[in-house]
Design an enzyme around this catalytic site. Structure first.
Site, mmCIF file in Angstrom:
data_model
loop_
_atom_site.group_PDB
_atom_site.id
_atom_site.type_symbol
_atom_site.label_atom_id
_atom_site.label_comp_id
_atom_site.label_asym_id
_atom_site.label_seq_id
_atom_site.Cartn_x
_atom_site.Cartn_y
_atom_site.Cartn_z
ATOM 1 N N LYS A 1 9.452 -1.162 1.875
ATOM 2 C CA LYS A 1 8.017 -1.081 1.587
ATOM 3 C C LYS A 1 7.643 0.359 1.254
ATOM 4 C CE LYS A 1 3.509 -2.346 3.569
ATOM 5 N NZ LYS A 1 2.808 -2.903 4.757
ATOM 6 N N SER B 1 -0.368 -6.624 4.113
ATOM 7 C CA SER B 1 -0.137 -5.689 3.028
ATOM 8 C C SER B 1 1.320 -5.646 2.556
ATOM 9 C CB SER B 1 -0.546 -4.284 3.484
ATOM 10 O OG SER B 1 0.247 -3.858 4.585
ATOM 11 N N SER C 1 0.336 -7.588 8.805
ATOM 12 C CA SER C 1 0.829 -7.292 7.452
ATOM 13 C C SER C 1 2.288 -7.630 7.195
ATOM 14 C CB SER C 1 0.592 -5.811 7.122
ATOM 15 O OG SER C 1 -0.769 -5.582 6.874
#
Length: 483
Positions: A77, A152, A176
């Site tokens: 990420k 996210s 997330s």
């Protein structure tokens, strides 16, 4: 059939038997990205040259003498810093940021000799529930590209679901990792706060953020957590506790295990198909020997409000460092220092980030601190006590990960409050600091549904044991999207 349809254990066996090599795995990853990422839009930056060079070196190594993660491709990420590989947090303000060090989790993965394929899209600074807040592109759901992958860490979940990488790292501040895992039909774990070092994770809300694994299966997830967990001297909040061999917790035995099912998690606002999927899952676990009862987490109804005060307040402080002076974007439109600060932040941050900075600054301001931030922290203590009380009598808590399946891209972008409500079932876990995992438990109109299993502090092993039994008793984790 893709190589990535195999478990990590099977891939390692193939490497050890010299039926494949690391370069083959890296080839599969980049070919799949070339084939489908124009539709999925999961990756922001690829590290192809370094990845292929490393793969060639690892091809010369005897894999039979190495751990299960040896040679495995992974996506990271884009809020986890990687030395020499652009890290943007999906924000214009960090568009060309090239870190000079690796996050602790990246260092650990390099030690395990994984191969970093690239950096993955996300909501800007991890603020969002749909991946629509990225400054660069909107990641789509591989099951239906008209729908969001969640946020996210939506890019990480989408990349794994699409078969671009066998696993990925995400971060979870209010859901997330788990919410995108649910929407994309993969396995995602938010570890106990402090189980995994946050050193090198670009901070959103420091008392809530936690890095965790996103994988195709529970077993793979256990291997990845074991690799990244552990104490880190550079992170004062990381726990100085031994890391259990999580893979060994997958015993297949849950006879007598006690499950609490919060009435607040299966009531109003939770769709009928989601509720049915949870009860179907409980029936599966009951047949395997577990027992369940309905319980109450009464302060959960205040979690959403408390979370957005606390998280926004911490974001307001953490994001003050992005000022155009030290690193990142700097405006050309400034006559003096104050204008430079203002215009850099106005031009560099997206709307949702600005909204949360403003909310947090207000909550921390003189005259409002006691009314908002202090009260939110008091509510947080009560929410943690709710979990502690239930865990005196139960081993795990089970409910839906999200109230509904994924929604269409653009459906909620104009209504922040409706968007925030997507995380209503995941946020309490972050406020309490306990671990929780999402895994697939069904489908509605071709979109995955997620089951959330919540455990006691530092008891990820029991979560994995329950999840593994459920996964093996059903076929949901074997389903794959057709892109």
């Amino acid at each position: 059939m893709s190589l990535f349809d195999h478990s990590l254990t099977k891939l390692h066996e193939l490497l050890a038997a010299k039926e494949i090599n690391v370069s083959d795995l890296v080839d599969v990853s980049y070919k799949r990205i070339a084939d489908v990422d124009s539709k999925v839009k999961a990756f922001l930056t690829l590290d192809e040259e370094r990845a292929r060079d490393l793969a060639k070196k690892l091809d010369e190594v005897d894999a039979s003498e190495k751990g299960v993660l040896f040679g495995m491709p992974i996506g990271i990420k884009d809020n986890i810093v990687t030395k020499g590989l652009r890290t943007t947090c999906s924000s214009k303000i960090l568009e060309n940021f090239d870190p000079i060090y690796d996050a602790t989790v990246v260092t650990k993965l390099r030690g395990a000799e994984t191969v970093t394929i690239g950096k993955i899209n996300m909501d800007e600074f991890a603020m969002g529930s749909s991946n629509e807040n990225s400054a660069f592109q909107v990641t789509t759901n591989p099951w239906n590209t008209d729908y969001v992958p969640g946020g996210s860490s939506g890019g990480s979940a989408a990349a794994v679901a699409a078969g671009e990488v066998p696993f990925a790292l995400g971060s979870d501040t209010g859901g997330s990792i788990r919410q995108p895992a649910a929407y994309c039909g993969v396995v995602g774990l938010k570890p106990t706060y402090g189980r995994v070092s946050r050193y090198g994770l670009v901070a959103f809300a420091s008392s809530l953020d936690q890095i965790g694994p996103i994988t195709r299966t529970v077993e793979d997830n256990a291997y990845l957590l074991e690799a990244i967990a552990g104490h880190c001297p550079a992170d004062s909040t990381s726990a100085d506790l031994p890391v259990p061999p999580y893979r060994e917790s997958l015993t297949g035995e849950i006879k007598g295990l006690r499950i609490g099912v919060p009435s607040e998690y299966i009531g109003d606002g939770v769709s009928e198909e989601m509720r049915k999927a949870v009860f179907d899952a409980l029936n599966v676990l009951e047949k395997e020997g577990a027992v369940w009862e309905e319980v109450s987490l009464p302060y959960s109804k205040y979690a959403l409000a408390a979370y957005y005060v606390i998280a926004s307040s911490e974001a307001s402080a953490n994001l003050a460092r992005f000022d155009g002076v030290r690193y990142g974007y700097r405006t050309d439109n400034a006559d003096n220092l104050l204008d430079m600060y203002k215009n850099t932040r106005a031009e560099g941050f997206g709307d949702e980030v600005k909204r949360r900075i403003m909310l947090g600054t207000f909550a921390l301001s003189s005259g409002y601190y006691d009314a908002y931030y202090k009260k939110a922290q008091q509510v947080r203590t009560l929410i943690k006590k709710d979990f502690d009380d239930v865990f005196t009598n139960y081993d795990v808590i089970i409910g839906p990960t999200t109230p509904t399946p994924a929604f269409k891209i653009g459906a909620k972008t104009d209504d922040p409050l409706t968007m925030y409500a997507n995380d209503i079932l995941t946020i309490p876990v972050n406020l309490a600091g306990v671990p929780a995992l999402s895994l697939p438990c069904g489908f509605k109109d071709g979109l995955p549904l997620g089951l959330q299993i919540i455990g006691k502090h530092f008891d990820e092993a029991t979560i994995y044991r329950v999840a593994d039994v459920y996964e093996k008793a059903t076929n949901f984790s074997k389903e794959k999207p057709s892109l």
